[in-house]
Design a protein around this motif. Sequence first.
Motif, PDB file in Angstrom:
ATOM      1  N   ALA A 143       0.745  -1.305  -0.021  1.00 28.62           N
ATOM      2  CA  ALA A 143      -0.169   0.030   0.104  1.00 28.62           C
ATOM      3  C   ALA A 143       0.952   1.236   0.001  1.00 28.62           C
ATOM      4  N   ALA A 144       2.029   1.190   0.880  1.00 32.43           N
ATOM      5  CA  ALA A 144       2.724   2.493   0.875  1.00 32.43           C
ATOM      6  C   ALA A 144       3.472   2.594  -0.494  1.00 32.43           C
ATOM      7  N   ARG A 145       3.985   1.647  -1.257  1.00 33.80           N
ATOM      8  CA  ARG A 145       4.438   1.833  -2.715  1.00 33.80           C
ATOM      9  C   ARG A 145       3.439   2.251  -3.723  1.00 33.80           C
ATOM     10  N   GLY A 146       2.061   1.605  -3.535  1.00 35.86           N
ATOM     11  CA  GLY A 146       0.933   2.119  -4.286  1.00 35.86           C
ATOM     12  C   GLY A 146       0.381   3.722  -3.922  1.00 35.86           C
ATOM     13  N   ARG A 147       0.816   3.990  -2.713  1.00 37.05           N
ATOM     14  CA  ARG A 147       0.715   5.568  -2.661  1.00 37.05           C
ATOM     15  C   ARG A 147       1.598   6.357  -3.125  1.00 37.05           C
ATOM     16  N   ALA A 148       2.825   5.772  -3.149  1.00 37.75           N
ATOM     17  CA  ALA A 148       4.082   6.486  -3.696  1.00 37.75           C
ATOM     18  C   ALA A 148       3.786   6.757  -5.303  1.00 37.75           C
ATOM     19  N   ALA A 149       3.304   5.630  -5.788  1.00 35.72           N
ATOM     20  CA  ALA A 149       3.203   5.569  -7.594  1.00 35.72           C
ATOM     21  C   ALA A 149       1.918   6.491  -7.736  1.00 35.72           C
ATOM     22  N   GLU A 151       1.181   9.446  -6.176  1.00 37.02           N
ATOM     23  CA  GLU A 151       1.504  10.756  -5.981  1.00 37.02           C
ATOM     24  C   GLU A 151       2.650  10.860  -7.318  1.00 37.02           C
ATOM     25  N   ARG A 152       3.378   9.951  -7.607  1.00 36.83           N
ATOM     26  CA  ARG A 152       4.279  10.211  -8.791  1.00 36.83           C
ATOM     27  C   ARG A 152       3.554  10.500 -10.066  1.00 36.83           C
ATOM     28  N   MET A 153       2.338   9.729 -10.266  1.00 37.41           N
ATOM     29  CA  MET A 153       1.596   9.780 -11.628  1.00 37.41           C
ATOM     30  C   MET A 153       0.824  10.973 -11.365  1.00 37.41           C
ATOM     31  N   GLN A 154       0.765  11.643 -10.288  1.00 40.13           N
ATOM     32  CA  GLN A 154      -0.122  12.830  -9.995  1.00 40.13           C
ATOM     33  C   GLN A 154      -1.633  12.528 -10.408  1.00 40.13           C
ATOM     34  N   PRO A 214      -6.329   8.237 -18.630  1.00 42.05           N
ATOM     35  CA  PRO A 214      -5.283   7.502 -19.589  1.00 42.05           C
ATOM     36  C   PRO A 214      -4.798   6.116 -19.161  1.00 42.05           C
ATOM     37  N   SER A 215      -4.102   5.435 -20.144  1.00 44.77           N
ATOM     38  CA  SER A 215      -3.561   4.319 -19.733  1.00 44.77           C
ATOM     39  C   SER A 215      -1.970   4.789 -19.237  1.00 44.77           C
ATOM     40  N   TYR A 216      -1.544   3.982 -18.218  1.00 43.70           N
ATOM     41  CA  TYR A 216      -0.341   4.026 -17.690  1.00 43.70           C
ATOM     42  C   TYR A 216       0.409   2.800 -17.993  1.00 43.70           C
ATOM     43  N   MET A 221       5.551  -0.153 -14.391  1.00 40.08           N
ATOM     44  CA  MET A 221       5.819  -1.238 -14.617  1.00 40.08           C
ATOM     45  C   MET A 221       4.641  -2.179 -14.093  1.00 40.08           C
ATOM     46  N   PRO A 222       4.498  -3.312 -14.442  1.00 37.67           N
ATOM     47  CA  PRO A 222       3.273  -4.059 -14.048  1.00 37.67           C
ATOM     48  C   PRO A 222       3.254  -4.401 -12.478  1.00 37.67           C
ATOM     49  N   GLU A 223       4.369  -4.266 -11.912  1.00 36.87           N
ATOM     50  CA  GLU A 223       4.436  -4.670 -10.414  1.00 36.87           C
ATOM     51  C   GLU A 223       3.956  -3.516  -9.628  1.00 36.87           C
ATOM     52  N   GLU A 224       4.608  -2.169 -10.408  1.00 41.41           N
ATOM     53  CA  GLU A 224       4.160  -0.940  -9.800  1.00 41.41           C
ATOM     54  C   GLU A 224       2.549  -0.818  -9.815  1.00 41.41           C
ATOM     55  N   ALA A 225       2.009  -1.048 -11.148  1.00 40.11           N
ATOM     56  CA  ALA A 225       0.493  -0.702 -11.293  1.00 40.11           C
ATOM     57  C   ALA A 225      -0.110  -1.662 -10.401  1.00 40.11           C
ATOM     58  N   TRP A 226       0.430  -3.003 -10.127  1.00 41.39           N
ATOM     59  CA  TRP A 226      -0.604  -3.872  -8.987  1.00 41.39           C
ATOM     60  C   TRP A 226      -0.172  -3.060  -7.521  1.00 41.39           C
ATOM     61  N   ASP A 227       0.734  -2.516  -7.503  1.00 41.08           N
ATOM     62  CA  ASP A 227       0.906  -1.916  -6.098  1.00 41.08           C
ATOM     63  C   ASP A 227      -0.007  -0.703  -5.755  1.00 41.08           C
ATOM     64  N   LEU A 228      -0.312   0.012  -7.182  1.00 40.07           N
ATOM     65  CA  LEU A 228      -1.038   1.017  -6.968  1.00 40.07           C
ATOM     66  C   LEU A 228      -2.687   0.624  -6.996  1.00 40.07           C
TER      67      LEU A 228
END
Length: 241
Positions: A143-149, A151-154, A214-216, A221-228
């Motif tokens: 969840a913390a990694r997803g929160r970071a993503a 924020e990064r993806m605005q 939009p599409s991300y 990366m798929p792993e980052e999108a899964w965390d998000l």
Amino acid sequence: MAVCGVIALAMPLIADGTEDNAAKVVVRGRALYMEQCASCHGVQGDGRGEAAAYVNPPPRNFTTGVYKFRSTMSGQLPTDDDLFRTITIGIAGTAMDRYAALPEQDRRALVAYLKSLSPRFAQEGADQPIAFPAPRPLTPESAARGRAAYERMQCAACHGDGARGDGPLAADLSDTDGLPIRPADMTRPQLKGGRAPESVFRSVMTGLDGTPMPSYGDSLMPEEAWDLALYIFSLSAREGP
């Protein structure tokens, strides 16, 4: 609606593969559509049914072949399973009801008929769905990694810092038809594309065609999108069923 030119679209749905049966599937789908769908989506499938003026968001215009909820990349056609899934589970928070009570054969017939309403399905080849990473559980770390993503993806620009659909750009967004559209409140227990993390991942990676989402797929990366997806899922999970 003539069935010439769309028989091939129904072929995967038919046990014995004959053109006669494929045509019957489309005809059956049309009968179901007129009974279940035309009041909102219109007799021609153009989203201009008798009830359309009372529906918000507006019913889908099937003649364009543009669909929000897909497992294929942005700009591509949905798969048969994508259409079948939406018919089955509906779209939460809209007038699009779930039709899980219809026999599977009837839902498959509806898929065949919907594909006959847009020339795109006959003109373009079938697209491949995106690959899903191996599922991982929701943990404080994911969840913390997803929160970071997030924020990064605005994402907060539209969805807001708390993901309630109240970001600074939210009031000025519109769809491709120029109609106002609000970002999803992702703290709600039910999301339009489905509540499971897999459904959120799918929307993150493919985007929602016809909307500002939009599409991300090229940005994460798929792993980052899964965390998000897990982070977003955690927001709705906290709200309860």
